[in-house]
Scaffold this motif. Structure first.
Motif, PDB file in Angstrom:
ATOM      1  N   TYR A  21      12.702  -3.968  -6.148  1.00 50.27           N
ATOM      2  CA  TYR A  21      13.343  -3.453  -4.947  1.00 50.27           C
ATOM      3  C   TYR A  21      12.354  -3.559  -3.793  1.00 50.27           C
ATOM      4  N   TRP A  22      12.824  -3.987  -2.647  1.00 50.12           N
ATOM      5  CA  TRP A  22      11.977  -4.250  -1.482  1.00 50.12           C
ATOM      6  C   TRP A  22      11.839  -2.992  -0.628  1.00 50.12           C
ATOM      7  N   CYS A  23      10.626  -2.646  -0.250  1.00 47.79           N
ATOM      8  CA  CYS A  23      10.365  -1.444   0.555  1.00 47.79           C
ATOM      9  C   CYS A  23       9.778  -1.844   1.908  1.00 47.79           C
ATOM     10  N   SER A  24      10.521  -1.552   2.959  1.00 46.73           N
ATOM     11  CA  SER A  24      10.053  -1.855   4.308  1.00 46.73           C
ATOM     12  C   SER A  24       9.961  -0.603   5.179  1.00 46.73           C
ATOM     13  N   ILE A  25      10.328   0.543   4.604  1.00 43.56           N
ATOM     14  CA  ILE A  25      10.234   1.817   5.331  1.00 43.56           C
ATOM     15  C   ILE A  25       8.892   2.465   5.008  1.00 43.56           C
ATOM     16  N   ARG A  26       8.093   2.695   6.034  1.00 45.41           N
ATOM     17  CA  ARG A  26       6.736   3.232   5.835  1.00 45.41           C
ATOM     18  C   ARG A  26       6.793   4.753   5.711  1.00 45.41           C
ATOM     19  N   ASP A  27       7.288   5.189   4.566  1.00 42.36           N
ATOM     20  CA  ASP A  27       7.443   6.623   4.335  1.00 42.36           C
ATOM     21  C   ASP A  27       7.201   6.905   2.860  1.00 42.36           C
ATOM     22  N   SER A  28       6.237   7.759   2.560  1.00 47.49           N
ATOM     23  CA  SER A  28       5.860   7.994   1.165  1.00 47.49           C
ATOM     24  C   SER A  28       6.965   8.695   0.377  1.00 47.49           C
ATOM     25  N   LEU A  44       5.968  -3.552  -1.458  1.00 42.66           N
ATOM     26  CA  LEU A  44       5.595  -2.904  -0.204  1.00 42.66           C
ATOM     27  C   LEU A  44       5.270  -4.011   0.792  1.00 42.66           C
ATOM     28  N   ASP A  45       6.107  -4.134   1.806  1.00 43.04           N
ATOM     29  CA  ASP A  45       6.076  -5.302   2.678  1.00 43.04           C
ATOM     30  C   ASP A  45       5.336  -5.027   3.977  1.00 43.04           C
ATOM     31  N   ALA A  49       7.576  -5.798   8.103  1.00 43.65           N
ATOM     32  CA  ALA A  49       7.863  -4.371   8.276  1.00 43.65           C
ATOM     33  C   ALA A  49       6.769  -3.764   9.149  1.00 43.65           C
ATOM     34  N   PRO A  50       7.065  -2.660   9.842  1.00 38.71           N
ATOM     35  CA  PRO A  50       6.080  -2.054  10.744  1.00 38.71           C
ATOM     36  C   PRO A  50       5.026  -1.242   9.990  1.00 38.71           C
ATOM     37  N   VAL A  72       2.151  -5.623  -3.272  1.00 38.46           N
ATOM     38  CA  VAL A  72       1.974  -5.568  -1.824  1.00 38.46           C
ATOM     39  C   VAL A  72       2.000  -6.980  -1.261  1.00 38.46           C
ATOM     40  N   ARG A  73       2.796  -7.157  -0.199  1.00 38.22           N
ATOM     41  CA  ARG A  73       2.802  -8.442   0.490  1.00 38.22           C
ATOM     42  C   ARG A  73       2.021  -8.322   1.791  1.00 38.22           C
ATOM     43  N   PRO A  74       0.891  -9.031   1.913  1.00 36.38           N
ATOM     44  CA  PRO A  74       0.175  -9.043   3.190  1.00 36.38           C
ATOM     45  C   PRO A  74       0.953  -9.838   4.218  1.00 36.38           C
ATOM     46  N   ALA A  75       0.533  -9.729   5.465  1.00 36.25           N
ATOM     47  CA  ALA A  75       1.237 -10.450   6.525  1.00 36.25           C
ATOM     48  C   ALA A  75       0.937 -11.944   6.500  1.00 36.25           C
ATOM     49  N   TRP A  76      -0.192 -12.312   5.860  1.00 35.65           N
ATOM     50  CA  TRP A  76      -0.591 -13.713   5.859  1.00 35.65           C
ATOM     51  C   TRP A  76      -1.599 -13.929   4.739  1.00 35.65           C
ATOM     52  N   ASN A  77      -1.908 -15.186   4.482  1.00 30.99           N
ATOM     53  CA  ASN A  77      -2.911 -15.558   3.485  1.00 30.99           C
ATOM     54  C   ASN A  77      -4.295 -15.378   4.108  1.00 30.99           C
TER      55      ASN A  77
END
Length: 253
Positions: A21-28, A44-45, A49-50, A72-77
């Protein structure tokens, strides 16, 4: 303290399908709630995501009591960004927009300490349980898992070369960027995109790597699963929240 085990990596090695499941809401609290929903993994994107890499630390802490793996997906390599994410305790990282074997090798280097890679060595981080994991720097690679994201027409041509890079543990197909690359922006489920994705999934499997995928189109997800998809994300938090809210509003109009 012993090195924490990476259940997601173990499942990939065993060939077990993992639903995420993809998480883009920055809320614990939101992540904690989703961690208790029975998914195998949460993404965790920080790319679309902001939130930044270090923002994922409290989110991983929120998920920690539950039997779910965090990716965790970073914004870039980016070596520096990946280093911070790993120090925050991520064991599995999904690196976006990997175009060829050279870029995959750069991602591998960022994930590992010297002499294998270039990850900077730190002492008391969450990754080493604040210095309590014995021989963490020597053993971290045992549980580190690198997923690379292939999401353009040019990258599809390089699947076999990327899959052959030592240190790559899985290849994820991003349908949205792929659709744009193919000339169908905003049409992730276009028939030609579906055809290209399914073919890529089969090639990834044939190359000996577990394939991954994300879509809100459940028929597309099932098609990918039938083609051999092994780690598949079937929802996105903010999309699910909006859909549920709109559906309830329509019921009461």
């Amino acid at each position: 303290m012993d090195l924490p085990k990476n259940a997601f990596k173990a499942a990939l090695k065993e060939g077990r399908r993992q639903i995420g499941y993809w998480c883009s809401i920055r809320d614990s609290a939101t992540v904690e709630m989703l961690a208790n929903c029975g998914y195998d993994w949460l993404l965790l994107d920080t790319e679309h995501a902001p939130m930044g890499g270090t923002d994922t630390l409290p989110l991983m802490q929120a998920a920690a009591p539950y039997p779910v793996s965090c990716i965790v997906r970073p914004a870039w390599n980016d070596t520096v960004e990946i280093k911070k994410i790993l120090d925050c305790g991520a064991q599995t990282v999904l690196v976006p927009y990997v175009q060829n074997a050279e870029e995959a090798e750069r991602a591998v280097a960022a994930m590992h300490y010297p002499p294998r890679g270039v990850r900077g060595v730190a002492g008391a981080t969450r990754a080493s349980r604040y210095g309590t994991v014995k021989d963490y720097a020597k053993r971290a690679s045992e549980e580190i898992c690198l997923l690379v994201q292939v999401e353009t027409v040019a990258a599809l041509d390089q699947i076999e070369a990327i899959a052959a890079v030592d240190g790559v543990d899985g290849i994820f197909i991003g349908p949205a960027d792929l659709a744009a690359s193919m000339g169908y922006p905003g049409e992730s489920s276009h028939p030609e995109v579906r055809k290209a994705v399914v073919d890529a999934i089969k090639r990834i499997r044939a190359a000996g790597q577990p394939p991954g995928f994300l879509s809100l189109d459940m028929s597309f997800c099932r098609e990918v699963a039938e083609a051999g998809g092994q780690f598949i994300a079937v929802g996105v938090d903010n999309a699910s929240l909006r859909q549920a809210a709109v559906t309830r509003r329509e019921e009461w109009r």
